[in-house]
Scaffold this active site. Structure first.
Site, PDB file in Angstrom:
ATOM      1  N   GLN A 168       4.620  -3.466  -8.118  1.00  0.00           N
ATOM      2  CA  GLN A 168       3.225  -4.051  -9.045  1.00  0.00           C
ATOM      3  C   GLN A 168       3.746  -4.125 -10.613  1.00  0.00           C
ATOM      4  O   GLN A 168       3.762  -4.786 -11.224  1.00  0.00           O
ATOM      5  CB  GLN A 168       2.176  -3.117  -8.473  1.00  0.00           C
ATOM      6  CG  GLN A 168       1.918  -3.344  -6.780  1.00  0.00           C
ATOM      7  CD  GLN A 168       0.953  -2.640  -6.683  1.00  0.00           C
ATOM      8  OE1 GLN A 168       0.252  -1.877  -7.969  1.00  0.00           O
ATOM      9  NE2 GLN A 168       0.823  -2.640  -5.259  1.00  0.00           N
ATOM     10  N   ASP A 314       4.662   3.168   1.230  1.00  0.00           N
ATOM     11  CA  ASP A 314       3.481   2.552   2.231  1.00  0.00           C
ATOM     12  C   ASP A 314       3.632   3.460   3.306  1.00  0.00           C
ATOM     13  O   ASP A 314       2.564   3.768   4.013  1.00  0.00           O
ATOM     14  CB  ASP A 314       3.177   1.584   2.339  1.00  0.00           C
ATOM     15  CG  ASP A 314       2.845   0.868   0.698  1.00  0.00           C
ATOM     16  OD1 ASP A 314       2.379   1.805  -0.318  1.00  0.00           O
ATOM     17  OD2 ASP A 314       3.030  -0.045   0.729  1.00  0.00           O
ATOM     18  N   LYS A 341      -2.359   5.734  -4.781  1.00  0.00           N
ATOM     19  CA  LYS A 341      -2.582   4.722  -4.098  1.00  0.00           C
ATOM     20  C   LYS A 341      -3.897   4.130  -3.731  1.00  0.00           C
ATOM     21  O   LYS A 341      -5.440   5.207  -4.472  1.00  0.00           O
ATOM     22  CB  LYS A 341      -1.516   4.778  -2.800  1.00  0.00           C
ATOM     23  CG  LYS A 341      -0.171   4.878  -2.760  1.00  0.00           C
ATOM     24  CD  LYS A 341       0.223   3.937  -3.751  1.00  0.00           C
ATOM     25  CE  LYS A 341       1.436   3.671  -4.086  1.00  0.00           C
ATOM     26  NZ  LYS A 341       2.091   2.880  -4.440  1.00  0.00           N
ATOM     27  N   ARG A 345      -3.291   9.752  -1.135  1.00  0.00           N
ATOM     28  CA  ARG A 345      -2.479  10.012   0.305  1.00  0.00           C
ATOM     29  C   ARG A 345      -1.817  11.044   0.154  1.00  0.00           C
ATOM     30  O   ARG A 345      -1.677  11.682   1.518  1.00  0.00           O
ATOM     31  CB  ARG A 345      -1.868   9.039  -0.053  1.00  0.00           C
ATOM     32  CG  ARG A 345      -2.782   7.660  -0.042  1.00  0.00           C
ATOM     33  CD  ARG A 345      -0.974   5.905   0.990  1.00  0.00           C
ATOM     34  NE  ARG A 345      -2.234   5.200   1.270  1.00  0.00           N
ATOM     35  CZ  ARG A 345      -1.757   3.637   0.939  1.00  0.00           C
ATOM     36  NH1 ARG A 345      -0.474   3.923   0.994  1.00  0.00           N
ATOM     37  NH2 ARG A 345      -2.502   2.664   1.405  1.00  0.00           N
ATOM     38  N   ARG A 387      -4.263   3.194   5.404  1.00  0.00           N
ATOM     39  CA  ARG A 387      -2.892   2.995   6.289  1.00  0.00           C
ATOM     40  C   ARG A 387      -3.163   4.607   6.338  1.00  0.00           C
ATOM     41  O   ARG A 387      -2.574   5.332   7.180  1.00  0.00           O
ATOM     42  CB  ARG A 387      -2.314   2.920   4.971  1.00  0.00           C
ATOM     43  CG  ARG A 387      -1.613   1.550   4.334  1.00  0.00           C
ATOM     44  CD  ARG A 387      -0.360   2.426   3.866  1.00  0.00           C
ATOM     45  NE  ARG A 387      -0.202   0.599   3.418  1.00  0.00           N
ATOM     46  CZ  ARG A 387       0.464  -1.032   3.973  1.00  0.00           C
ATOM     47  NH1 ARG A 387       0.518  -0.827   4.983  1.00  0.00           N
ATOM     48  NH2 ARG A 387       0.836  -1.436   3.408  1.00  0.00           N
TER      49      ARG A 387
HETATM   50  C1  S3P Z   1       3.279  -3.660  -2.909  1.00  0.00           C
HETATM   51  C2  S3P Z   1       4.119  -2.541  -4.179  1.00  0.00           C
HETATM   52  C3  S3P Z   1       3.693  -0.675  -4.482  1.00  0.00           C
HETATM   53  C4  S3P Z   1       2.882  -1.006  -2.460  1.00  0.00           C
HETATM   54  C5  S3P Z   1       2.157  -1.813  -2.371  1.00  0.00           C
HETATM   55  C6  S3P Z   1       2.622  -3.159  -2.352  1.00  0.00           C
HETATM   56  C7  S3P Z   1       4.019  -4.510  -4.252  1.00  0.00           C
HETATM   57  O1  S3P Z   1       2.789  -0.200  -5.068  1.00  0.00           O
HETATM   58  O2  S3P Z   1       2.719   0.641  -2.384  1.00  0.00           O
HETATM   59  O3  S3P Z   1       1.358  -1.308  -1.034  1.00  0.00           O
HETATM   60  O4  S3P Z   1       3.421  -5.519  -3.474  1.00  0.00           O
HETATM   61  O5  S3P Z   1       3.963  -5.130  -5.429  1.00  0.00           O
HETATM   62  P1  S3P Z   1       3.541   0.166  -6.221  1.00  0.00           P
HETATM   63  O6  S3P Z   1       4.403  -0.844  -7.453  1.00  0.00           O
HETATM   64  O7  S3P Z   1       1.645   0.108  -7.196  1.00  0.00           O
HETATM   65  O8  S3P Z   1       4.694   1.286  -5.786  1.00  0.00           O
END
Ligand code: S3P
Length: 433
Positions: A168, A314, A341, A345, A387
């Protein structure tokens, strides 16, 4: 919701719902492209619908005929200001990626979400975007939503070492870099899911990833052209049924059209390592999808750490449940990101599974699970985390007695038909499903 164990096992074929990460990005790239984008098999879960609604508010025409979503792209220069704060619910992906997009827009936007989102750290995105010349601030000068984004048309490129392994954060910086003049370089701690990079290429743009998989170079400004996107099934949703099939006696499941982008398939590697009876067929390399067969398995404990963690981040709560049924001590470490998260978690997984009799201990950066342990019914709580809710529902299917799951509605964030699908595979669903 009251849940009872199944004695006959789970059987049948399941089409796994669409990938959440790719669905979000298909709306975003469609909006920022020139021309029309059509999206087939879009995930109509709450998170991705929040992204869809947010882009509508920013002036992007988007229609849904029930099968295909059509986005009439407005280009990087066509988004319009929205004068009241935009609610993006529970979705961390929506808020963080939109922060990167809005950093390059010549107007002010405020984004907010639910109580869970209001506790999620945003400095990881705000700091690099502010360095590029945007001005992002959190509620009362904190790092928490609501986040106000004062965008700038004159973003500067950036060289940035990511302090956390996060797709992200990486994606937010990439979206800003696409609007800056010049070359930005992003260096990851560990390689994370690469859907943003893949979609840039699909939409006719350019981005390079070095052979180490962790150094990304992207030049701005760029323009994109609308595309046809077909979203594959989400391996993170398939994970619940991979584990259910492996731990519930007398089970055999065929999961179709599951996404197998290598940056997401850590759970396959771990399940094989744990000697699960899992096979992949019909590999469709172009659409990065496969069919998976899982049968009730004899499982061995394992250690999960290091570079694999972002490839299954995840899936760790459901992998923890799997480990309760494996022989030996499973150790999960280097997973401190689990604490930030939708819930913490590490705490949620350990505390809720302990209520059901699991031998599971939280650590600073993961979990230690001793198996196998029989589980028993209890009153457990999703804590509002999709989840955690789905993991506990799968646990209830092997637990002795009745389980009461509080806040089951959380599953709608990523898998609205989750409970119906379980019923169908237990042989209790409607015939034609
Ligand atoms: C995601 C990145 C992950 C993941 C989330 C979706 C994405 O998060 O846990 O469910 O679509 O880029 P992080 O970037 O915080 O690890």
């Amino acid at each position: 919701m009251k849940l009872t164990p199944t004695s006959q096992g789970l059987q049948g074929t399941l089409q796994i719902p669409a990938d959440k990460s790719i669905s979000h990005r298909s709306i975003m790239f469609g909006a920022l492209a020139e021309g029309t984008t059509t999206i087939k098999n879009f995930l109509r879960g709450e998170d991705c619908l929040a992204t869809l609604q947010a882009f509508k508010k920013l002036g992007v025409p988007i229609t849904d005929d029930g099968e295909t979503i059509t986005v009439t792209g407005v280009g990087f220069n066509g988004l319009q200001a929205y004068d009241t704060p935009i609610d993006i619910g529970n979705s961390g992906t929506t808020i963080r990626l939109m922060m990167g997009i809005l950093a390059g827009q010549p107007f002010i936007t405020t984004l907010f979400g639910d109580d869970s989102l209001a506790k999620r750290p945003m400095n990881r995105v705000m700091l690099p975007l502010n360095q590029m010349g945007a001005k992002l601030t959190g509620e009362k000068n904190s790092e928490f939503p609501p986040i106000t984004i004062v965008g700038s048309k004159n973003l500067k490129p950036l060289t940035y070492h990511l302090p956390v392994a996060s797709a992200q954060v990486k994606s937010a910086i990439i979206f800003a870099a696409l609007q800056a003049s010049g070359t930005s370089t992003i260096i990851e701690k560990e390689a994370t899911r690469n859907h943003t990079e893949e979609m840039i290429k699909q939409f006719g743009g350019q981005i390079e990833t070095a052979s180490d998989g962790k150094t990304i170079t992207v030049k701005g400004p760029q323009t994109f052209t609308g595309q046809e996107v077909i979203v594959p099934g989400d391996i993170s949703s398939a994970a619940f049924f991979l584990v259910a099939g492996a731990i519930i006696p007398n089970s055999q499941l065929l999961l179709t059209n599951v996404g197998i982008n290598p940056s997401r398939t850590g759970i396959i590697d771990v399940m094989k390592q744990m000697t699960a009876d899992l096979t992949l067929d019909h590999l469709d390399q172009q659409n990065q999808a496969a069919t998976m067969t899982i049968k009730t398995s004899q499982l061995k404990a394992t250690t999960i750490s290091g570079e694999i963690i972002p490839r299954l981040i995840d899936e760790l709560p459901i992998i923890a449940l799997l480990a309760t049924q494996a022989t030996g001590k499973t150790i999960i470490k280097d997973a401190e990101e689990l604490k930030v998260k939708e819930t913490n978690r590490i705490d949620a997984t350990a505390a809720e599974l302990r209520k059901m009799g699991a031998d599971i201990t939280p650590t600073d950066d993961g979990l230690v699970i001793q198996g196998p342990t029989p589980l028993h019914g209890a009153v457990v709580d999703s804590r509002g985390d999709h989840r955690i809710g789905m993991m506990l529902a799968v646990a209830s299917l092997i637990a002795k007695g009745e389980t009461q799951l509080l806040r089951p509605e959380a599953v709608a964030v990523s898998y609205p038909s989750f409970f119906e699908d379980i019923q169908t595979l237990m042989g209790k669903g409607s015939e034609d499903k």
